[in-house]
Design an enzyme around this catalytic site. Structure first.
Site, mmCIF file in Angstrom:
data_model
loop_
_atom_site.group_PDB
_atom_site.id
_atom_site.type_symbol
_atom_site.label_atom_id
_atom_site.label_comp_id
_atom_site.label_asym_id
_atom_site.label_seq_id
_atom_site.Cartn_x
_atom_site.Cartn_y
_atom_site.Cartn_z
ATOM 1 N N LYS A 1 0.904 -1.377 -0.017
ATOM 2 C CA LYS A 1 -0.129 0.089 -0.088
ATOM 3 C C LYS A 1 0.732 1.420 -0.090
ATOM 4 O O LYS A 1 0.627 2.321 -0.643
ATOM 5 C CB LYS A 1 -0.871 0.041 1.197
ATOM 6 N N MET B 1 -5.788 -7.262 8.002
ATOM 7 C CA MET B 1 -5.222 -6.369 9.073
ATOM 8 C C MET B 1 -6.173 -5.012 9.270
ATOM 9 O O MET B 1 -7.207 -5.011 8.744
ATOM 10 C CB MET B 1 -3.724 -6.133 8.840
ATOM 11 N N ARG C 1 -3.682 -1.242 -6.536
ATOM 12 C CA ARG C 1 -2.954 -2.556 -6.509
ATOM 13 C C ARG C 1 -3.331 -3.240 -7.516
ATOM 14 O O ARG C 1 -4.705 -3.119 -8.509
ATOM 15 C CB ARG C 1 -3.033 -3.401 -5.232
ATOM 16 N N SER D 1 11.945 -43.625 -17.596
ATOM 17 C CA SER D 1 10.639 -43.018 -17.375
ATOM 18 C C SER D 1 10.707 -42.884 -15.944
ATOM 19 O O SER D 1 10.588 -43.786 -15.260
ATOM 20 C CB SER D 1 9.741 -43.504 -17.721
ATOM 21 N N TYR E 1 10.817 -34.840 -21.470
ATOM 22 C CA TYR E 1 9.431 -34.783 -21.573
ATOM 23 C C TYR E 1 9.055 -34.905 -20.019
ATOM 24 O O TYR E 1 9.700 -35.563 -19.208
ATOM 25 C CB TYR E 1 8.578 -35.557 -22.239
ATOM 26 N N HIS F 1 -4.687 -44.112 -4.439
ATOM 27 C CA HIS F 1 -5.671 -44.548 -5.653
ATOM 28 C C HIS F 1 -6.905 -43.879 -5.977
ATOM 29 O O HIS F 1 -6.812 -43.447 -7.162
ATOM 30 C CB HIS F 1 -6.414 -46.160 -5.227
ATOM 31 N N GLY G 1 -8.606 -7.549 4.136
ATOM 32 C CA GLY G 1 -9.363 -7.600 5.295
ATOM 33 C C GLY G 1 -8.712 -8.321 6.540
ATOM 34 O O GLY G 1 -9.278 -8.479 7.599
ATOM 35 N N CYS H 1 6.923 -39.685 -15.548
ATOM 36 C CA CYS H 1 5.517 -39.823 -15.523
ATOM 37 C C CYS H 1 4.908 -39.836 -14.128
ATOM 38 O O CYS H 1 3.674 -40.479 -14.240
ATOM 39 C CB CYS H 1 5.203 -41.352 -16.233
ATOM 40 N N ARG I 1 -3.245 3.415 8.644
ATOM 41 C CA ARG I 1 -3.573 2.181 7.573
ATOM 42 C C ARG I 1 -2.334 0.984 7.629
ATOM 43 O O ARG I 1 -1.196 1.401 7.459
ATOM 44 C CB ARG I 1 -3.665 2.696 6.224
HETATM 45 P P1 ADP Z 1 -7.682 -2.215 3.742
HETATM 46 O O1 ADP Z 1 -6.275 -2.717 3.537
HETATM 47 O O2 ADP Z 1 -8.448 -2.972 4.747
HETATM 48 O O3 ADP Z 1 -8.326 -2.056 2.393
HETATM 49 P P2 ADP Z 1 -7.433 0.661 3.914
HETATM 50 O O4 ADP Z 1 -6.026 1.314 4.797
HETATM 51 O O5 ADP Z 1 -7.213 0.640 2.552
HETATM 52 O O6 ADP Z 1 -7.453 -0.916 4.364
HETATM 53 O O7 ADP Z 1 -8.504 1.561 4.326
HETATM 54 C C1 ADP Z 1 -9.821 1.216 4.393
HETATM 55 C C2 ADP Z 1 -10.783 2.050 3.808
HETATM 56 O O8 ADP Z 1 -10.400 3.463 4.560
HETATM 57 C C3 ADP Z 1 -10.604 2.103 2.549
HETATM 58 O O9 ADP Z 1 -11.779 2.257 1.835
HETATM 59 C C4 ADP Z 1 -9.789 3.568 2.312
HETATM 60 O O10 ADP Z 1 -10.096 3.952 0.968
HETATM 61 C C5 ADP Z 1 -10.277 4.314 3.333
HETATM 62 N N1 ADP Z 1 -9.242 5.403 3.868
HETATM 63 C C6 ADP Z 1 -8.017 5.057 4.356
HETATM 64 N N2 ADP Z 1 -7.238 6.229 4.474
HETATM 65 C C7 ADP Z 1 -8.057 7.300 4.132
HETATM 66 C C8 ADP Z 1 -8.227 8.722 4.152
HETATM 67 N N3 ADP Z 1 -6.836 9.180 4.533
HETATM 68 N N4 ADP Z 1 -9.156 9.377 3.864
HETATM 69 C C9 ADP Z 1 -10.085 8.852 3.300
HETATM 70 N N5 ADP Z 1 -10.557 7.405 3.336
HETATM 71 C C10 ADP Z 1 -9.479 6.674 3.855
HETATM 72 MG MG MG Z 2 -7.729 -0.627 0.752
#
Ligand code: ADP
Ligand code: MG
Ligand code: MG
Length: 879
Positions: free
Chosen positions: A22, A103, A336, A762, A849, A454, A101, A829, A92
């Site tokens: 990220k 962390m 990403r 083989s 092969y 088997h 989802g 094989c 973040r």
């Molecule tokens: P995840 O890795 O679970 O996607 P994120 O760090 O991307 O978590 O953040 C979760 C949500 O919060 C995402 O929808 C992201 O766009 C939003 N978000 C994160 N930082 C900001 C920010 N600085 N301003 C507005 N929205 C944010």
């Molecule tokens: Mg995100």
């Protein structure tokens, strides 16, 4: 001094190990001029430092972070913790590999009872200010103090119900203030601590909580499942907030530059107005399709399209983008490489080549072979799957999805299939006698046995879904019941199996067929140009071979003759051959079998149409073919006109303590030469017949389980004599090879001698693995999981070749074999012939092969191409 904190403009996409995925991408987007809210990243090294020092954040790192916070204040013109114009930030998490989802993230940090009023004054918007505050208290409580988020959700729902609201957005500023007070009470009642008002304390606690979240159990499990290194650690991104929850000209959303399920080159995504962060995925309100944004905010939409196009061109791959709109202004918060279905992966890669953005080699390298199975087999309807209970998980023995009614023996399954039902054969383990039941069922479930049991091997050959070794279920074959901790099922009940994940579900789930489109064919034609390894198919019947050829097989690498022996019309002759007490008696039975085998081989040669066909002579111990129950013995005694007592005695005599190490393979031919001679004659006579039909033939006759030169020398002499006799009689000479299966460690070590007598090797890597480790193929799964858990073995050696041990033996055999016989043909094989990591290894060894079951062929071809592209690229780097 080591640098632990990077401002977004100091990083780049190449730095994902240090900045996390990220953070690296936020830096990259900042540097290419996209509207990213400013911020900075605390590195994964800082996380390691924190973990190495008993979860204490060092003063140096904290001070460095504070310096960057001050720069952020200058950039935004706001002040952190200020009562009049507060800077709010998000904290973040961001690991080097995406763990969706898994962390934690906290939004709106910096708010407290005072600064929320400052925010209200600055924005002139009480509602959104208090909405930010309550969201912050909720996320902070969940992430930092482990207050379950449902407690907060409950309070929110209750308040909505009291006021008869349907949507969160109907809550007024006053409602939200009330909610905030309730939230604060929850802090005290659940965690015994007050919500911290000091923003610097909030920040420190949040950073360490994100570092701690790297170790949380669900993240640890996710890493294990996805083979992500535990040592990597997570980075923490601190970013100034933008607000999508400030009315109807604001919002938040997620977009994909192409459709992630079909790959179609069409902008795709969803958004919600007046919302923040995760609201889109949380399903609180139903999001709008992105195309609506074009009508409501055409300028923002156009900007978003431009951003998407730019990002895709920059990363040269489909991107998954998070964005927020604040009062009509667009901000990008994440990009990403987007996750996609196998179908989409292929379509996107091929389209990118057509668009001139990617080379053919790059497109091939992008394909994730573990996804290809999805393409070739039907899969469950996603929506229905979500509504289904998962019953147990076994080994993903043969991919595909199936739904049907359970039967506990082969006969019942056959009868059910004949009634038109979709039968699932459920057994503790299968044996060769179950073949017909397996063939007529839509799927197979076993409680015991591993990936090369088997059931697993045969199901893969048939391209049939199979879950094996599912030890969470107890099967009583005589009572015809299947039990788990919570359910008991009986004959005819519905189950659904996913052979790609090993999951077993209760009830029926609708299936969707996958389609192999033109793009797949095109990609596979590039694969053929790139690969060096030939890919053959393991096929016991013309039908298997047809499937294999359809998927691009270039010959038969293994045709197992014994599977033909079990068919109803011939098992009696097989049994007669085995229990014969005199040579004459045996020759009579063999004469019958020879005619049947000729027909089998002719069928395969015809379909092979000149491609090499490697036929393995009889391999299993003879007693496997004998009747087991008293009833069956009596029946056979009747058919053969022998006394029951005598037959029982004979069956007992032929029993073996450890049949895997017993009287089988070429040892049968040493004691009963006439069996292999019959098979060689059947092969050559049918070859001549097909030749006479005007179709080219090339048989390779393979002698199994050889451990010494003398064995193959004796057998080869006998086979050659028999074949020469046929050639003289028919006045015709056809080309053929005689070689050995290399599957015993001794054969590897004495391969130079064996190669003097063999035209090909083989590698039978299944048996070779079993014999090298001394692990029984059928029982090893009872302990192999512990070996993997304790890191004794990185992976099940029956799935992916153990390069250090078994691989070293193969390497020795290759070197020694070439020493005395430079023209020696060599291939694999075993099941490993369809495993990508093993294929890379075999490519490097310079084998000619690999051979695998029909449905693995596309995977093997792609893996072979990837191995050869990788090698070329590495050679270029060396020069
Ligand atoms: P995840 O890795 O679970 O996607 P994120 O760090 O991307 O978590 O953040 C979760 C949500 O919060 C995402 O929808 C992201 O766009 C939003 N978000 C994160 N930082 C900001 C920010 N600085 N301003 C507005 N929205 C944010
Ligand atoms: Mg995100
Ligand atoms: Mg073998």
């Amino acid at each position: 001094m080591r640098k632990f904190v990077y401002h977004f403009n100091e990083g780049s996409k190449e730095m994902k190990y240090l900045l996390g995925g990220k953070g690296a991408n936020l830096a990259e987007m900042t540097n290419i001029g996209l509207p990213v809210p400013p911020g900075f990243t605390i590195t994964t090294e800082a996380c390691k430092d924190y973990n190495d020092h008993n979860q204490i954040l060092s003063d140096d790192i904290y001070a460095e972070m504070m310096t960057h916070l001050q720069i952020l204040e200058q950039e935004t013109g706001k002040k952190f913790g200020d009562a009049t114009n507060p800077l709010l930030i998000s904290v973040r998490s961001g690991a080097p590999f995406s763990m969706p989802g898994m962390m934690d993230t906290i939004l709106n940090l910096g708010l407290n009872d005072l600064s929320v009023q400052g925010l209200e004054n600055a924005t002139n918007d009480a509602r959104s200010s208090y909405d930010c505050y309550r969201r912050f208290i909720q996320m902070f409580g969940d992430v930092v103090y482990n207050i379950p988020s449902y407690r907060f959700e409950q309070a929110l729902t209750d308040l909505k119900n009291e006021n008869d609201y349907k949507l969160d957005t109907q809550l007024t500023a006053t409602d939200l203030q009330k909610l905030i007070n309730q939230y604060k009470d929850l802090y005290i009642s659940v965690s015994g601590r007050e919500f911290p008002q000091n923003p610097f304390e909030q920040l420190r606690l949040s950073i360490t909580a994100v570092f701690d979240s790297w170790e949380n159990p669900r993240a640890a499990i996710y890493r294990r499942l996805h083979h992500i290194d535990n040592q990597l650690g997570t980075a923490v991104n601190i970013q100034s907030m933008v607000f999508g929850n400030t009315g109807e000209s604001s919002g938040t959303g997620i977009a994909f530059t192409r459709n992630p399920s079909t790959g179609e080159n069409l902008f795709f995504g969803e958004y919600l107005l007046n919302a923040q962060g995760e609201d889109v995925v949380a399903g609180i309100r139903t999001p709008e399709p992105i195309s609506h944004l074009e009508d409501t905010m055409p300028e923002v939409y156009q900007k978003l399209l431009d951003v998407a196009a730019l990002l895709e061109l920059h990363y040269l791959d489909m991107q998954d983008i998070e964005f927020t709109i604040e009062k009509g202004e667009l901000f990008v918060l994440q990009t990403r490489t987007g996750k996609r279905t196998a179908q989409a992966a292929i379509n996107i890669a091929v389209d990118l080549v057509h668009e001139g953005k990617l080379s053919k080699e790059d497109a091939i390298m992008r394909i994730d072979t573990s996804q290809i199975d999805q393409l070739l087999h039907p899969s469950f309807d996603e929506a229905s799957l979500k509504a289904t209970t998962s019953l147990a998980t076994g080994l993903p023995a043969s991919p595909g999805a199936a739904t049907g009614q359970i039967y506990f023996n082969a006969e019942d399954a056959v009868l059910a299939a004949e009634r038109g039902e979709k039968a699932i054969l459920v057994r503790n383990e299968t044996s060769p006698e179950d073949i017909e039941g397996m063939a007529k069922s839509v799927a197979i479930l076993t409680a015991h046995g591993g990936m090369t049991s088997h059931a697993a091997v045969v199901a893969r050959g048939m391209g049939k879904c199979c879950v094996a070794g599912c030890d969470a279920i107890a099967i009583d074959e005589s009572q015809k019941t299947l039990q788990t901790a919570t359910f008991t099922l009986t004959e005819g009940d519905f189950l659904s199996l996913n052979g790609s994940t090993g999951k077993v579900y209760l009830g029926q789930i609708p299936l969707v067929e996958s389609e192999i489109g033109g793009h797949f064919e095109e990609l596979m034609s590039w694969v053929n140009e790139a690969k060096k390894l030939v890919v053959r198919v393991n096929a016991d019947s013309p039908n298997d071979l047809e499937v294999g050829l359809h998927f691009g097989a270039e010959g038969v690498g293994l045709c197992r003759t014994e599977h033909m022996f079990f068919q109803d019309d011939r098992i009696t002759y097989v049994r007669q051959m085995i229990i014969a007490e005199t040579l004459e008696e045996r020759l009579i039975a063999l004469a019958h079998l020879k005619e049947m085998q000729k027909a089998d081989f002719a069928g395969i040669f015809r379909v092979a149409n000149g491609k090499p066909v490697n036929i393995r002579l009889l391999d299993p111990p003879l007693h496997e073919f004998l009747p087991k129950t008293t009833q069956d013995i009596e029946k056979l005694a009747g058919e053969l006109g022998k006394p029951v007592v005598e037959l029982k005695q004979r069956v007992q005599d032929l029993g073996e303590t450890n049949p895997m190490l017993g009287h089988r393979g070429c040892r049968l031919a040493i004691t009963f030469p006439e069996i292999y001679i019959m098979q060689a004659e059947a092969i050559m006579e049918s070859a001549i017949q097909i030749h006479d039909e005007g179709i080219a033939v090339f048989p390779e006759i393979m002698v199994p389980l050889v451990s010494s030169k003398e064995e193959i020398a004796i057998i080869k002499k006998q086979l050659k004599e028999a074949i020469q006799t046929i050639f003289r009689r028919e006045q015709l000479v056809l080309p053929f090879d005689i070689g050995t299966m290399i599957e015993i460690p001794r054969a590897c070590v004495t391969a130079d001698e064996i190669a003097e007598e063999a035209q090909f090797f083989s590698f039978g890597t299944n048996d070779l693995t079993q014999l090298t480790f001394g692990f029984s193929r059928d029982d090893a799964n009872k302990f192999l999981y512990a070996y993997q858990e304790q890191k004794i073995l990185p992976i099940d050696p029956f799935q992916s070749i153990d390069q250090k041990g078994v691989g070293a033996l193969v390497t020795t055999a290759v070197q020694r074999g070439r020493m005395t016989n430079p023209a020696l043909k060599m291939g694999v094989c075993g099941e490993h012939g369809g495993d990508p990591a093993s294929i890379h290894f075999f490519h490097k060894l310079g084998l000619q092969y690999v051979s695998c079951s029909p449905y693995r062929i596309p995977i093997a071809r792609i893996a072979a191409a990837q191995a050869s592209i990788l090698e070329e690229r590495q050679e270029k780097v060396m020069v």
